[in-house]
Design an enzyme around this catalytic site. Structure first.
Site, PDB file in Angstrom:
ATOM      1  N   LEU A  56      65.880  64.629   5.734  1.00 19.55           N
ATOM      2  CA  LEU A  56      64.981  63.614   5.195  1.00 19.55           C
ATOM      3  C   LEU A  56      63.687  63.544   5.996  1.00 19.55           C
ATOM      4  O   LEU A  56      63.626  64.005   7.137  1.00 19.55           O
ATOM      5  CB  LEU A  56      65.698  62.258   5.198  1.00 19.55           C
ATOM      6  CG  LEU A  56      67.042  62.262   4.445  1.00 19.55           C
ATOM      7  CD1 LEU A  56      67.901  61.077   4.846  1.00 19.55           C
ATOM      8  CD2 LEU A  56      66.795  62.286   2.947  1.00 19.55           C
ATOM      9  N   PRO A  57      62.628  62.963   5.404  1.00 19.87           N
ATOM     10  CA  PRO A  57      61.311  63.025   6.045  1.00 19.87           C
ATOM     11  C   PRO A  57      61.143  62.197   7.316  1.00 19.87           C
ATOM     12  O   PRO A  57      60.479  62.629   8.248  1.00 19.87           O
ATOM     13  CB  PRO A  57      60.361  62.514   4.948  1.00 19.87           C
ATOM     14  CG  PRO A  57      61.104  62.685   3.668  1.00 19.87           C
ATOM     15  CD  PRO A  57      62.541  62.487   4.012  1.00 19.87           C
ATOM     16  N   LYS A  64      53.729  62.488  11.946  1.00 16.44           N
ATOM     17  CA  LYS A  64      54.859  61.594  12.226  1.00 16.44           C
ATOM     18  C   LYS A  64      55.602  62.015  13.479  1.00 16.44           C
ATOM     19  O   LYS A  64      55.930  61.189  14.343  1.00 16.44           O
ATOM     20  CB  LYS A  64      55.782  61.576  11.005  1.00 16.44           C
ATOM     21  CG  LYS A  64      57.021  60.701  11.143  1.00 16.44           C
ATOM     22  CD  LYS A  64      58.250  61.499  11.570  1.00 16.44           C
ATOM     23  CE  LYS A  64      58.642  62.554  10.542  1.00 16.44           C
ATOM     24  NZ  LYS A  64      59.869  63.287  10.955  1.00 16.44           N
ATOM     25  N   THR A 117      64.065  64.878  11.409  1.00 15.98           N
ATOM     26  CA  THR A 117      63.441  64.627  12.708  1.00 15.98           C
ATOM     27  C   THR A 117      63.010  63.170  12.737  1.00 15.98           C
ATOM     28  O   THR A 117      62.093  62.769  12.018  1.00 15.98           O
ATOM     29  CB  THR A 117      62.237  65.551  12.937  1.00 15.98           C
ATOM     30  OG1 THR A 117      62.667  66.915  12.905  1.00 15.98           O
ATOM     31  CG2 THR A 117      61.594  65.268  14.287  1.00 15.98           C
ATOM     32  N   LYS A 137      63.839  68.083  19.795  1.00 18.98           N
ATOM     33  CA  LYS A 137      62.982  68.432  18.654  1.00 18.98           C
ATOM     34  C   LYS A 137      61.573  67.871  18.801  1.00 18.98           C
ATOM     35  O   LYS A 137      60.588  68.569  18.522  1.00 18.98           O
ATOM     36  CB  LYS A 137      63.623  67.931  17.358  1.00 18.98           C
ATOM     37  CG  LYS A 137      62.773  68.176  16.103  1.00 18.98           C
ATOM     38  CD  LYS A 137      62.499  69.662  15.871  1.00 18.98           C
ATOM     39  CE  LYS A 137      61.510  69.899  14.746  1.00 18.98           C
ATOM     40  NZ  LYS A 137      62.006  69.506  13.429  1.00 18.98           N
TER      41      LYS A 137
END
Length: 331
Positions: free
Chosen positions: A98-99, A279, A129, A204
């Site tokens: 998912l975003p 983001k 992430t 990450k």
């Protein structure tokens, strides 16, 4: 009964037990290799990841908010669900891609979320992430309903997702990692256990901060060299056999036409969006503030990508930093 007879009898019993255990283990491996997997999030990365699971014999039940993504994978044999909650009711092994943090919160804990119908003993693998604290929160909520949540964000880009060449950075309990690795191996070539839940996300966001810095550096270098009269393919060749070599110059060059099959040669379509990179850089800056870590280049990269996001580049691949810089030449 003589001691020799006892030994002989015990040996037969032991051998029979080994045989049963081997048969049971083979049965488990077979079941695991063909287990139904739930997959939520079929974007540029998730769609390829889901298809690689099907290629490896896993039936899929999927959900995405984009109908076209759902219909495309249905044609390839996946079963469609009407919500994440329905996915969870049909299988005890679920992957989400998912975003952002809010999407993960909604998919897991929303009114039609996974945790509303999750089966006890389920393994929930989130490859989004997001903020490490959100991963830890989801792990706590999952434990309350008898499920195990792990974070397993990925690196490698869309081509690696397509070719099952991703790197997974996993934050999970030690006892869960073996099962996690078994399924992630179907979608990637490197599966690294980073520690407890949240450490995968930490790895990450550090990686993506460096990626953003190197992409901006590559874009600036390529732009300067071209202005000095160098052919971009020649310049890239020189960089990649010299000390300036990096992933952004060699594998994902931001100049159109230097490499085939990358977003820069497709009008920066597909790939990893600028808004998503912005983001991730925001997550890195939040972490830097919380840990009082100096990240001057990370901060500058965040500012540049924020400016790009607000200047019409949000939907373009993050390598469009090259295009953005070239446009500044004209101002």
């Amino acid at each position: 009964m003589s001691s020799l007879n006892i030994v002989a009898r015990n040996s037969k019993v032991f051998a029979a037990q080994i045989c049963r255990n081997q048969q049971f283990g083979a049965s488990n491996r077979h079941a695991s290799s063909s287990a139904k997997v739930g997959f939520v999030g079929l974007g540029n990365m998730g769609g390829h990841m889901a298809r690689n699971l099907m290629k490896n014999g896993h039936p899929l039940i999927v959900f995405d908010t984009v109908p076209d993504s759902m219909q495309a994978i249905k044609k390839e044999g996946a079963t469609l669900a009407s919500s994440p909650q329905e996915v969870a009711s049909q299988t005890n092994l679920i992957i989400t891609m998912l975003p952002a943090s809010q999407h993960v919160l909604d998919v897991y804990t929303g009114s039609s979320g996974i945790l509303g119908s999750v089966q006890k003993g389920s393994l929930l693998i989130d490859s989004s992430t997001i903020d490490p604290s959100v991963s830890q929160q989801m792990a706590e909520e999952s434990t309350k309903v008898g499920a195990t949540f792990v974070d397993a964000p990925v690196s490698g880009g869309v081509n690696a997702a397509r070719d099952a060449g991703l790197t997974f950075m996993v934050g999970s309990p030690d006892q869960s990692f073996g099962k996690v690795k078994e399924i992630l191996d179907k979608m990637g070539k490197n599966v690294v256990h980073c520690g407890s839940v949240g450490t995968g996300q930490a790895a990450k966001i550090c990686n993506n901060m460096l990626l953003a810095i190197s992409m901006i550096g590559t874009a600036e270098t390529m732009n300067l060299g071209m202005k000095l009269g160098l052919d971009p393919k020649l310049l890239a060749k020189i960089l990649n056999m010299s000390s300036g070599r990096c992933w952004s110059s060699e594998v994902y060059n931001p100049v159109p036409g230097v490499l085939d099959g990358v977003p820069s040669s497709n009008d920066y379509q597909g790939g990893f969006g600028t808004a998503l990179m912005t983001k991730d850089l925001g997550l890195a800056q939040n972490a830097a503030t919380a840990t009082q870590s100096p990240t001057p280049l990370g901060s500058l990269s965040h500012q540049l990508y924020r400016l790009m996001t607000n200047s019409g580049y949000a939907g373009k691949d993050f390598s469009s930093a090259f295009q953005f810089l070239k446009q500044q030449d004209k101002k």
